[in-house]
Design an enzyme around this catalytic site. Structure first.
Site, short mmCIF file in Angstrom:
data_model
loop_
_atom_site.label_atom_id
_atom_site.label_comp_id
_atom_site.label_asym_id
_atom_site.label_seq_id
_atom_site.Cartn_x
_atom_site.Cartn_y
_atom_site.Cartn_z
N CYS A 122 22.62 13.20 40.00
CA CYS A 122 23.72 13.66 40.87
C CYS A 122 24.20 15.05 40.45
CB CYS A 122 24.93 12.73 40.78
SG CYS A 122 24.56 10.99 40.76
N ASP A 123 24.39 15.26 39.17
CA ASP A 123 25.11 16.44 38.72
C ASP A 123 24.28 17.45 37.93
OD1 ASP A 123 27.45 15.43 39.84
OD2 ASP A 123 27.92 14.26 38.05
N CYS A 165 25.56 10.76 35.55
CA CYS A 165 24.42 10.74 36.48
C CYS A 165 23.76 12.12 36.54
CB CYS A 165 24.89 10.30 37.86
SG CYS A 165 23.57 10.32 39.08
#
Ligand code: NDP
Length: 328
Positions: free
Chosen positions: A153-154, A150
């Site tokens: 997300c990261d 992701c």
């Protein structure tokens, strides 16, 4: 096929089915948010946590884009907080996996761990989707320290660094474009000699100067000490002119698709061709009255914790309204 509504099954298990007003399956942000709302509406929800308690977020590191956490929070901590909040209003959270269902007639029937039979007035499905990985041993060992599925997300943790994205579909393009805005360089590792993505996405990739496409490449291994440092790629794998190439990267992002965890529901509920549960637009209602879906199991597009939580809220409200309309 023998129906689970067949009394013989109940006799075989030797147990009386448990009756539950609102059963929630899944323990990501969608499931827990549904539980918070359902418990506060006095639906006495019971939530089964599934194979991966806390869901996909527990596989990421820091969550920085969920509103209300100005300093960020780990995925695991956030899921513990949500569970606490759901329990505070009376949600019963249990270990267990839904292994079989019969949604052919109300009350719907769910079997937990092949053993415990539940009859539920409403069912909220929040079983999520699972990102696909390549299946390499080295991929597992860098999970959370270089490997992610992701970028939203990261990606931030790789600001100014070099990263790679695996896949040649629209998701891979989106991930690569997002990362290109943050990172020094983005490699796209594509196993064929063409990209499957839509033309508009391909054009955007080609227009982005810090993205380099590596066609006909497969990943053999990821290497590093405590964190990821390089990927060993194979050009034209299995062909006579096969060749090894090493790229230096800090992040390795998988974008080779997600699999919705809808297998046990598929015989009863309408899904799209890839298995995502279809809901009536703007609601959490599925093709079966009294059965609602929220989170990634019905969302192939956004897949964010905050959108999942929002849809969990919708599911609980839809369940509450269904129960009151039916006088249950
Ligand atoms: P896709 O199935 O479209 O693409 C998956 C990609 O991963 C393909 O390039 C595939 O390669 C590759 N892949 C699969 N398995 C492996 C493997 N083991 N090793 C290496 N590569 C692998 O999935 P997406 O998630 O990209 O898209 C799913 C759907 O969602 C599509 O319909 C897409 O159009 C849609 N979508 C739309 C978006 C938009 O409109 N903005 C954004 C994101 C998704 P190969 O081609 O060789 O099979």
């Amino acid at each position: 096929m023998e129906s689970l509504n067949d009394n013989k099954k109940d006799i075989k298990s030797g147990k009386e089915p448990e009756k539950i007003r609102c059963l929630i399956i899944g323990s990501g942000p969608a499931g827990y948010t549904a539980a918070i709302y359902a418990a506060r509406a006095n639906l006495r929800p019971v939530l089964y946590e599934g194979l991966q308690p806390g869901g996909q977020l527990t596989t990421t590191t820091e969550v920085e884009n969920f509103p209300g956490y100005p300093d960020g929070v780990t995925g695991t901590q956030m899921m513990e907080d949500l569970k606490k909040q759901a329990s505070r209003f009376g949600t019963v959270c249990r270990w267990g996996v839904a292994t079989e269902v019969d949604l052919s007639a109300a009350p719907n029937k769910v079997i937990i761990d092949n053993d415990h039979i539940i009859l539920c007035d409403t069912l909220i499905i929040a079983t999520g989707a699972t990102a696909r990985y390549l299946g390499l041993e080295s991929e597992k060992s860098f999970m959370g320290s270089g490997v992610s599925a992701c970028a939203t997300c990261d990606g931030f943790f790789y600001k100014g660094k070099d990263v790679a994205v695996v896949g040649g579909g629209d998701s891979a393009c989106e991930e690569a474009l997002y990362l290109a805005g943050l990172c020094n360089k983005v490699y796209m590792i594509i196993r064929k000699d063409y990209m499957r993505a839509s033309q508009i996405m391909k054009d955007r990739i080609l227009d982005t100067t810090n993205i380099e496409i590596l066609f006909e490449m497969n990943t053999r291994e990821l290497r590093g000490k405590d964190t990821l440092q390089e990927a060993v790629l194979i050009h034209k794998m299995g062909q006579p002119d096969e060749a090894e190439e090493i790229i230096k990267i800090d992040g390795f992002f998988l974008a080779i698709g997600h699999a919705p965890n809808s297998q046990i529901f598929k015989d009863y509920i309408e899904t799209d061709e890839t298995g995502y549960i279809r809901t009536i637009p703007g609601t959490s209602k599925t093709s079966i009255p009294g059965v609602f879906a929220c989170g990634d199991i019905q969302d192939a597009t956004y897949r964010q914790a905050v959108t999942a939580a929002g849809s969990g809220c919708q599911a609980a409200i839809d369940a509450e309204r269904y129960l009151s309309e039916k006088g249950l």
